[in-house]
Write a protein that holds these residues in place. Structure first.
Motif, PDB file in Angstrom:
ATOM      1  N   ASP A   1     -41.174  12.141 -40.975  1.00 41.07           N
ATOM      2  CA  ASP A   1     -42.565  12.584 -40.903  1.00 41.07           C
ATOM      3  C   ASP A   1     -43.484  11.665 -40.112  1.00 41.07           C
ATOM      4  O   ASP A   1     -44.488  12.127 -39.570  1.00 41.07           O
ATOM      5  CB  ASP A   1     -43.124  12.761 -42.307  1.00 41.07           C
ATOM      6  CG  ASP A   1     -42.400  13.852 -43.078  1.00 41.07           C
ATOM      7  OD1 ASP A   1     -42.993  14.914 -43.296  1.00 41.07           O
ATOM      8  OD2 ASP A   1     -41.225  13.637 -43.439  1.00 41.07           O
ATOM      9  N   ALA A   2     -43.169  10.378 -40.058  1.00 41.65           N
ATOM     10  CA  ALA A   2     -44.031   9.463 -39.303  1.00 41.65           C
ATOM     11  C   ALA A   2     -43.830   9.605 -37.798  1.00 41.65           C
ATOM     12  O   ALA A   2     -44.674   9.172 -37.018  1.00 41.65           O
ATOM     13  CB  ALA A   2     -43.768   8.019 -39.723  1.00 41.65           C
ATOM     14  N   THR A   3     -42.723  10.219 -37.380  1.00 42.97           N
ATOM     15  CA  THR A   3     -42.409  10.403 -35.951  1.00 42.97           C
ATOM     16  C   THR A   3     -41.987  11.854 -35.709  1.00 42.97           C
ATOM     17  O   THR A   3     -40.842  12.116 -35.317  1.00 42.97           O
ATOM     18  CB  THR A   3     -41.285   9.442 -35.518  1.00 42.97           C
ATOM     19  OG1 THR A   3     -40.168   9.592 -36.423  1.00 42.97           O
ATOM     20  CG2 THR A   3     -41.757   8.000 -35.529  1.00 42.97           C
TER      21      THR A   3
ATOM     22  N   PHE B   1     -42.630  10.475 -47.073  1.00 41.11           N
ATOM     23  CA  PHE B   1     -43.912  10.368 -46.381  1.00 41.11           C
ATOM     24  C   PHE B   1     -45.085  10.638 -47.320  1.00 41.11           C
ATOM     25  O   PHE B   1     -46.065   9.884 -47.355  1.00 41.11           O
ATOM     26  CB  PHE B   1     -43.935  11.346 -45.208  1.00 41.11           C
ATOM     27  CG  PHE B   1     -45.241  11.410 -44.465  1.00 41.11           C
ATOM     28  CD1 PHE B   1     -45.731  10.297 -43.788  1.00 41.11           C
ATOM     29  CD2 PHE B   1     -45.977  12.582 -44.414  1.00 41.11           C
ATOM     30  CE1 PHE B   1     -46.923  10.357 -43.083  1.00 41.11           C
ATOM     31  CE2 PHE B   1     -47.173  12.656 -43.715  1.00 41.11           C
ATOM     32  CZ  PHE B   1     -47.645  11.532 -43.050  1.00 41.11           C
TER      33      PHE B   1
ATOM     34  N   GLN C   1     -52.585  13.277 -43.280  1.00 44.87           N
ATOM     35  CA  GLN C   1     -51.306  13.069 -42.594  1.00 44.87           C
ATOM     36  C   GLN C   1     -51.464  12.189 -41.356  1.00 44.87           C
ATOM     37  O   GLN C   1     -50.677  11.262 -41.126  1.00 44.87           O
ATOM     38  CB  GLN C   1     -50.706  14.426 -42.191  1.00 44.87           C
ATOM     39  CG  GLN C   1     -50.279  15.280 -43.366  1.00 44.87           C
ATOM     40  CD  GLN C   1     -50.141  16.740 -43.010  1.00 44.87           C
ATOM     41  OE1 GLN C   1     -50.012  17.097 -41.828  1.00 44.87           O
ATOM     42  NE2 GLN C   1     -50.170  17.613 -43.999  1.00 44.87           N
TER      43      GLN C   1
ATOM     44  N   ARG D   1     -49.742   8.452 -40.972  1.00 46.47           N
ATOM     45  CA  ARG D   1     -48.808   8.087 -39.893  1.00 46.47           C
ATOM     46  C   ARG D   1     -49.259   6.810 -39.190  1.00 46.47           C
ATOM     47  O   ARG D   1     -48.455   5.913 -38.923  1.00 46.47           O
ATOM     48  CB  ARG D   1     -48.696   9.226 -38.883  1.00 46.47           C
ATOM     49  CG  ARG D   1     -47.947  10.429 -39.384  1.00 46.47           C
ATOM     50  CD  ARG D   1     -47.616  11.424 -38.276  1.00 46.47           C
ATOM     51  NE  ARG D   1     -46.994  12.591 -38.868  1.00 46.47           N
ATOM     52  CZ  ARG D   1     -47.631  13.720 -39.165  1.00 46.47           C
ATOM     53  NH1 ARG D   1     -48.935  13.830 -38.902  1.00 46.47           N
ATOM     54  NH2 ARG D   1     -46.993  14.725 -39.725  1.00 46.47           N
TER      55      ARG D   1
END
Length: 337
Positions: A180-182, A205, A253, A257
Motif C-alpha cells: 500500500d505504501a508503493t 498499511f 492514505q 504513505r
C-alpha cells in the motif's frame, strides 16, 4: 484446551510476530512495558471509528459498498473480500489438483505450509532461481514486496512469469500485503487475466490487523470457486463497515504513505548508525542479516523490545516505532548493545 495450547506452542508450529504475551512470560517483563516492533504493522494506523449499532445485529450484506470501494482503491475490476489474506492463503491450495509449487524464499512461511498441507509439491526459490524453476512449476507464489527481504520486481517481469504459467494452466499468486505504501508497483490492475491472483490486506498499511479483512483480486471464475469454498459471511458486518470507511479516506492514505516512507529512511539511518545496516526492507520494516542476529534479538528483548528473529538466514526484522518516545527508546537500547 491445555493440550491444544501445548501443541500450538511447540517448535514445529509456525511462529509470527506479535507474540507479546509469550515474550512477556519468557523474559519476565510485564506486558505493558513492551515495545513491539515484531510485526511490520503500521502502528500509526487509520483512526478507527465506531461502527453503527446496526452492524452488530444484522448479518453481513454483500450488497453494501465494500466491493465497489475496494475495487476503486486497488484498481481492479473483480475481487472477493475474505477474513484477512490468511484465509485465502489457506483456501487457494484446495482449488487445484496436486501441483508443483514454487515459493519465494525467504518469505512468508504460511504459503508453503498451506500448499504442503494439501499435498502439493513445494519448492523454495530465491529471486535468482525463479526463471529456471518456471519450467517445472505450476504455481509460483511471490510475496511483493517480499517479507522479510523487501525484494520487488518490475511489473513487466511479473507479467512475463504469469504468461509462461498460464499458457499451461498455471497460476501466479502475488501476496501484496505490504504494497500500500508503493501502489505504483502493484499488479492488481491486471488480475482480470485468468491465472493471476493478487492478495491484499487492511492489516499492515491501515493498521487493522485485528479486523481480519483482506481481498483476493482475480478472474471472476476463480473468485466464484473460492467464494463457494469459504461460504457465506466471510467478513463480519462491523469489519465491512470499518473497511469501507478506511478505503474511502484518501486524505489519510496520502499522509500515511508520506509518513511511512519518511520514517523508513529514518529507520535505515538509525540502524546503520548502530552498526546494523539493513540488507533490505519496505516502508513498514527493515531487515538486518547478521551472524549476531539472535544476540541482538535477545539483548533487545531483555530491554522489553520485541523484534522478529529468523534463523535461516540469521536475521532480524524490525517494524517502525510509532512515537518519538519509542524512537528514542530504541536508540538508547541499541546503544547499550
Amino acid at each position: 484446551m491445555d493440550t491444544l495450547h501445548h501443541q500450538l506452542s511447540q517448535p514445529g508450529s509456525l511462529h509470527h510476530g506479535g507474540r507479546l504475551r509469550a515474550a512477556a512470560t519468557r523474559f519476565a517483563i510485564p506486558l505493558e512495558n513492551w515495545l513491539d516492533l515484531s510485526t511490520g504493522i503500521n502502528s500509526n494506523g487509520w483512526p478507527v471509528r465506531t461502527p453503527p449499532a446496526s452492524t452488530w445485529v444484522r448479518l453481513p450484506e454483500e450488497e453494501d459498498e465494500l466491493n465497489a470501494t475496494a475495487c476503486r482503491y486497488y484498481g481492479t475490476d473483480f475481487l472477493l473480500p475474505v477474513a484477512g489474506s490468511q484465509a485465502a492463503i489457506q483456501a487457494l491450495p484446495q482449488l487445484r489438483a496436486p501441483s508443483r509449487v514454487s515459493v519465494l524464499n525467504p518469505g512468508y512461511a504460511e504459503h508453503a505450509h498451506a500448499w504442503k498441507r494439501h499435498h502439493h509439491t513445494v519448492s523454495a526459490v530465491t529471486p535468482e532461481q525463479i526463471d529456471a524453476a518456471l519450467l517445472d512449476t505450476d504455481v509460483l507464489i511471490i510475496i511483493h514486496p517480499n517479507n522479510p527481504t523487501g525484494d520487488v520486481f518490475p511489473i513487466s517481469r511479473l507479467l512475463d512469469w504469469h504468461a509462461q504459467l498460464t499458457g499451461r494452466g498455471g497460476w501466479l499468486i502475488v501476496d501484496e500485503a505490504f504494497m500500500d505504501a508503493t501502489p505504483e508497483l502493484s499488479i492488481a490492475a491486471y488480475t482480470s487475466r485468468p491465472g493471476l491472483i493478487v492478495l491484499r490486506s487492511l492489516g499492515k498499511f491501515f493498521g487493522l490487523a485485528g479486523a481480519r479483512v483482506g481481498f483476493v483480486c482475480a478472474h471472476p471464475k476463480l473468485l466464484v470457486a473460492l467464494n463457494n469454498l469459504l461460504g457465506p459471511w466471510a467478513v463480519n458486518a462491523p469489519a465491512r463497515w470499518i473497511a469501507i470507511q478506511a478505503l474511502q479516506d484518501y486524505d489519510w492514505q496520502g499522509k500515511a504513505r508520506q509518513r511511512l516512507l519518511q520514517d523508513s529512511q529514518r529507520f535505515h539511518a538509525l540502524l546503520s548508525q548502530h552498526h546494523l545496516p539493513p540488507d533490505g526492507g519496505t516502508a513498514f520494516f527493515q531487515w538486518v542479516c547478521s551472524a549476531e542476529a539472535h544476540y541482538v534479538f535477545e539483548k533487545l528483548a531483555l530491554q522489553g523490545i520485541l523484534t522478529r528473529f529468523f534463523s535461516d538466514p540469521g536475521s532480524l526484522r524490525l517494524g517502525l516505532p510509532a512515537t518519538e518516545a519509542e524512537w528514542q527508546r530504541l536508540d538508547r537500547a541499541l546503544a547499550r548493545i
